[in-house]
Write a protein that holds these residues in place. Structure first.
Motif, PDB file in Angstrom:
ATOM      1  N   THR A 166      19.484 -94.702  -3.765  1.00  0.00           N
ATOM      2  CA  THR A 166      18.151 -93.661  -2.859  1.00  0.00           C
ATOM      3  C   THR A 166      18.281 -94.022  -2.008  1.00  0.00           C
ATOM      4  N   GLY A 167      18.466 -95.205  -1.998  1.00  0.00           N
ATOM      5  CA  GLY A 167      18.265 -96.203  -0.455  1.00  0.00           C
ATOM      6  C   GLY A 167      19.513 -95.351   0.561  1.00  0.00           C
ATOM      7  N   ALA A 168      21.040 -95.233   0.078  1.00  0.00           N
ATOM      8  CA  ALA A 168      21.263 -94.221   1.426  1.00  0.00           C
ATOM      9  C   ALA A 168      21.753 -92.554   1.020  1.00  0.00           C
ATOM     10  N   MET A 169      20.698 -92.239   0.380  1.00  0.00           N
ATOM     11  CA  MET A 169      21.074 -90.803   0.250  1.00  0.00           C
ATOM     12  C   MET A 169      18.813 -90.025   0.323  1.00  0.00           C
ATOM     13  N   ASP A 170      18.644 -89.193   0.670  1.00  0.00           N
ATOM     14  CA  ASP A 170      17.539 -88.541   0.803  1.00  0.00           C
ATOM     15  C   ASP A 170      17.006 -87.963  -0.335  1.00  0.00           C
ATOM     16  N   LEU A 171      15.987 -87.588  -1.103  1.00  0.00           N
ATOM     17  CA  LEU A 171      15.631 -86.932  -2.325  1.00  0.00           C
ATOM     18  C   LEU A 171      16.379 -86.021  -2.748  1.00  0.00           C
ATOM     19  N   GLU A 172      16.393 -85.021  -1.778  1.00  0.00           N
ATOM     20  CA  GLU A 172      16.927 -83.982  -1.475  1.00  0.00           C
ATOM     21  C   GLU A 172      18.284 -83.818  -2.107  1.00  0.00           C
ATOM     22  N   THR A 173      18.878 -84.694  -1.481  1.00  0.00           N
ATOM     23  CA  THR A 173      20.244 -84.962  -1.904  1.00  0.00           C
ATOM     24  C   THR A 173      20.703 -85.248  -3.521  1.00  0.00           C
ATOM     25  N   THR A 174      19.764 -86.275  -3.827  1.00  0.00           N
ATOM     26  CA  THR A 174      20.121 -87.106  -4.997  1.00  0.00           C
ATOM     27  C   THR A 174      19.404 -85.746  -6.534  1.00  0.00           C
ATOM     28  N   ALA A 175      18.577 -84.848  -5.541  1.00  0.00           N
ATOM     29  CA  ALA A 175      18.430 -84.287  -6.550  1.00  0.00           C
ATOM     30  C   ALA A 175      19.338 -83.224  -6.816  1.00  0.00           C
TER      31      ALA A 175
END
Length: 273
Positions: A166-175
């Motif tokens: 999650t340091g490489a992508m934002d919350l929405e992308t991760t979810a």
């Protein structure tokens, strides 16, 4: 029926991502506080929770009977939560408890140290030293917790379906990545098998808790497995009489089930105090 489990490093957006996934999929989000409250409701002392709850027990704590009491009540609380149909569960070794369950998606969230430090500094108004100390303490406790209670390495990516940074992508992308994968892996064909597996886990843990808490059976590391109509118990006991008593209780509590023992009998074994 399906289960999505999350293991996470501190400051890796675990609660935020898990909550977002639950909302997107319309799953019930079982929060840390939900499990904590249920463990206490089941009879574990609230004052003792800080010694065990997602922490590596100290030497004396790991040798106390409280350790097994916490372990058995926590497992029951997690299994009970999982039986509520489609759920997202975060922490407490859920990925290890449910590792063989059909329709399971297991996720680990990590982030680089610099990102984690920055997040903690912003959230708590800490300096860098305080943030780094929190990270080191949390990592050690969570690694020790999983090793002590489940004998698994939480840092091993092979224990998960997905490990996301999650340091490489934002919350929405991760979810969204997790939801997309879950929608492909989770199938209606495995719905019954998932429910059946969870029921067997819960029934087995119920038997264990009855033996320990209702009948005061002295078998260390006691656990049970149910396959079909057979209940098998495992652990370490000091006499065959204790084992036979346990088998009789199981037959009484679960009429129609056969009970078998895989308990090791060690006459000189010293029980926890």
């Amino acid at each position: 029926m399906a289960i999505i489990t999350f293991a996470r490093q501190v400051a890796a957006l675990g609660d935020e991502v898990a909550g977002t996934v639950a909302e997107k999929l319309n799953y019930k989000f079982i929060k840390r506080t939900d499990i904590e409250r249920r463990i206490v409701e089941l009879g574990f002392s609230e004052s003792k929770m800080p010694k065990y709850d997602e922490r590596k027990p100290g030497f004396f704590a790991s040798m106390a009977k409280d350790r097994d009491e916490y372990f058995n009540l926590a497992q029951y609380a997690m299994m009970e939560a999982a039986a509520q149909d489609n759920v997202v569960i975060i922490g407490r070794g859920a990925f290890a408890i449910f590792k063989n369950v059909p329709n399971l998606v297991s996720v680990r969230l990590i982030a680089d140290e610099r990102t984690r430090i920055s997040r903690l500094m912003n959230e708590f108004n800490w300096n860098e030293k305080q943030a780094l100390q929190r990270i080191e303490e949390s990592d050690a406790n969570r690694n020790g917790f999983h090793k002590n209670f489940y004998n698994v390495d939480v840092d091993n990516p092979a224990n998960f379906d997905m490990v996301l940074n999650t340091g490489a992508m934002d919350l929405e992308t991760t979810a969204d990545l997790i939801c997309n994968y879950a929608q492909k892996k989770i199938t209606a064909a495995q719905d019954y098998d998932c429910k059946d597996y969870i029921k067997r886990l819960l029934d087995a843990q119920t038997v264990v808790n009855k033996l320990i808490f209702d009948y005061n059976i002295k078998i260390e590391f006691l656990h049970a497995e149910i396959e079909g109509k057979v209940v098998v118990i495992y652990g370490v006991a000091t006499s065959n009489a204790v084992v036979e008593q346990s088998l009789q209780i199981i037959r009484q509590e679960l009429p129609g089930y056969e009970s078998k023992s895989a308990v090791s009998v060690v006459q000189n074994y010293k029980m926890y105090q």
